[in-house]
Design a protein around this motif. Structure first.
Motif, PDB file in Angstrom:
ATOM      1  N   UNK A  27      43.790  57.773  60.753  1.00 58.12           N
ATOM      2  CA  UNK A  27      43.040  56.871  61.631  1.00 58.12           C
ATOM      3  C   UNK A  27      42.507  55.669  60.857  1.00 58.12           C
ATOM      4  N   UNK A  28      42.025  55.893  59.652  1.00 61.50           N
ATOM      5  CA  UNK A  28      41.538  54.791  58.812  1.00 61.50           C
ATOM      6  C   UNK A  28      42.681  53.852  58.441  1.00 61.50           C
ATOM      7  N   UNK A  29      43.837  54.427  58.089  1.00 64.03           N
ATOM      8  CA  UNK A  29      45.006  53.605  57.778  1.00 64.03           C
ATOM      9  C   UNK A  29      45.354  52.724  58.984  1.00 64.03           C
ATOM     10  N   UNK A  30      45.324  53.309  60.177  1.00 59.78           N
ATOM     11  CA  UNK A  30      45.654  52.565  61.398  1.00 59.78           C
ATOM     12  C   UNK A  30      44.630  51.450  61.643  1.00 59.78           C
ATOM     13  N   UNK A  31      43.369  51.747  61.444  1.00 62.69           N
ATOM     14  CA  UNK A  31      42.319  50.742  61.644  1.00 62.69           C
ATOM     15  C   UNK A  31      42.514  49.539  60.725  1.00 62.69           C
ATOM     16  N   UNK A  32      43.104  49.770  59.562  1.00 59.98           N
ATOM     17  CA  UNK A  32      43.337  48.698  58.588  1.00 59.98           C
ATOM     18  C   UNK A  32      44.705  48.030  58.745  1.00 59.98           C
ATOM     19  N   UNK A  33      45.508  48.453  59.723  1.00 57.56           N
ATOM     20  CA  UNK A  33      46.885  47.972  59.891  1.00 57.56           C
ATOM     21  C   UNK A  33      46.920  46.712  60.764  1.00 57.56           C
ATOM     22  N   UNK A  34      46.743  45.578  60.119  1.00 52.67           N
ATOM     23  CA  UNK A  34      46.715  44.293  60.823  1.00 52.67           C
ATOM     24  C   UNK A  34      48.058  43.973  61.474  1.00 52.67           C
ATOM     25  N   UNK A  35      49.167  44.300  60.821  1.00 48.49           N
ATOM     26  CA  UNK A  35      50.498  43.980  61.350  1.00 48.49           C
ATOM     27  C   UNK A  35      50.722  44.654  62.698  1.00 48.49           C
ATOM     28  N   UNK A  36      50.467  45.947  62.772  1.00 45.81           N
ATOM     29  CA  UNK A  36      50.679  46.673  64.034  1.00 45.81           C
ATOM     30  C   UNK A  36      49.746  46.153  65.123  1.00 45.81           C
ATOM     31  N   UNK A  78      58.536  52.578  63.010  1.00 54.56           N
ATOM     32  CA  UNK A  78      58.049  52.708  61.634  1.00 54.56           C
ATOM     33  C   UNK A  78      56.530  52.891  61.594  1.00 54.56           C
ATOM     34  N   UNK A  79      55.814  52.177  62.445  1.00 57.39           N
ATOM     35  CA  UNK A  79      54.357  52.321  62.488  1.00 57.39           C
ATOM     36  C   UNK A  79      53.960  53.710  62.984  1.00 57.39           C
ATOM     37  N   UNK A  80      54.686  54.228  63.953  1.00 56.57           N
ATOM     38  CA  UNK A  80      54.412  55.573  64.472  1.00 56.57           C
ATOM     39  C   UNK A  80      54.735  56.622  63.414  1.00 56.57           C
ATOM     40  N   UNK A  81      55.865  56.434  62.735  1.00 57.10           N
ATOM     41  CA  UNK A  81      56.274  57.268  61.600  1.00 57.10           C
ATOM     42  C   UNK A  81      55.163  57.312  60.544  1.00 57.10           C
ATOM     43  N   UNK A  82      54.602  56.162  60.224  1.00 53.68           N
ATOM     44  CA  UNK A  82      53.547  56.080  59.199  1.00 53.68           C
ATOM     45  C   UNK A  82      52.327  56.910  59.595  1.00 53.68           C
ATOM     46  N   UNK A  83      51.943  56.850  60.858  1.00 59.04           N
ATOM     47  CA  UNK A  83      50.793  57.649  61.302  1.00 59.04           C
ATOM     48  C   UNK A  83      51.058  59.142  61.140  1.00 59.04           C
ATOM     49  N   UNK A  84      52.231  59.597  61.587  1.00 64.25           N
ATOM     50  CA  UNK A  84      52.543  61.023  61.483  1.00 64.25           C
ATOM     51  C   UNK A  84      52.602  61.465  60.017  1.00 64.25           C
TER      52      UNK A  84
END
Length: 157
Positions: A27-36, A78-84
């Motif tokens: 969740x923290x990684x996603x919060x910091x993911x400006x590109x997505x 790829x973004x969904x892959x990264x979360x999993x």
């Protein structure tokens, strides 16, 4: 779950706490993911080894054939892959990926991408991602990603 003294306060067990920490890491990684975020992606589900993300197809994502550019579909997968992959709490990156496009998506479509870690072994993993159109559940693409967890800084080998 209650504490052993029976006072009714929640006490996380080791495995449950590990799962929660891993999901919080993703969740923290996603919060910091400006590109997505700038591509309009929205994480709907983040669980250990599983994630669901949606993305609307905008005018600036459509190519000269009047369909969504495949690079945007790949980026969603790829973004969904990264979360999993990162849901176990370790910095994990792609070591490779393949995608098969099965149907076009167009301006105004909303794509929903679902990733499931199929295998995690050592520092490596395999994650499958299916991208569908939200309106009719038509599969737009199938993506298979290979992941590698990085060693913490200062660890050799």
């Amino acid at each position: 779950m209650t504490d052993p003294a029976g006072k009714g306060t929640a006490v996380p067990r080791g495995a449950d706490a590990d799962v929660e920490a891993g999901v919080a890491f993703a969740q923290k990684m996603w919060a910091d993911d400006e590109a997505s975020r700038r591509l309009g992606m929205e994480a709907l589900v983040i669980e250990q080894d599983h994630a669901v993300v949606r993305m609307p197809i905008r005018e600036d994502m459509v190519n000269g054939h009047d369909i969504c550019h495949g690079g945007f579909v790949f980026t969603l997968a790829d973004s969904t892959f990264a979360l999993a992959c990162n849901s176990r709490g370790k910095v994990t990156v792609a070591s490779g990926a393949d995608i098969t496009f099965t149907a076009p998506s167009r301006l105004g479509d909303i794509l929903v991408s679902e990733a499931t870690v199929r295998s995690a072994f050592g520092r490596s993993g395999i994650t499958d991602v299916t991208v569908k159109r939200e309106s009719d559940s038509q599969i737009v693409a199938e993506f298979r990603g290979r992941s590698r967890s990085l060693r913490p800084s200062g660890v050799d080998g």
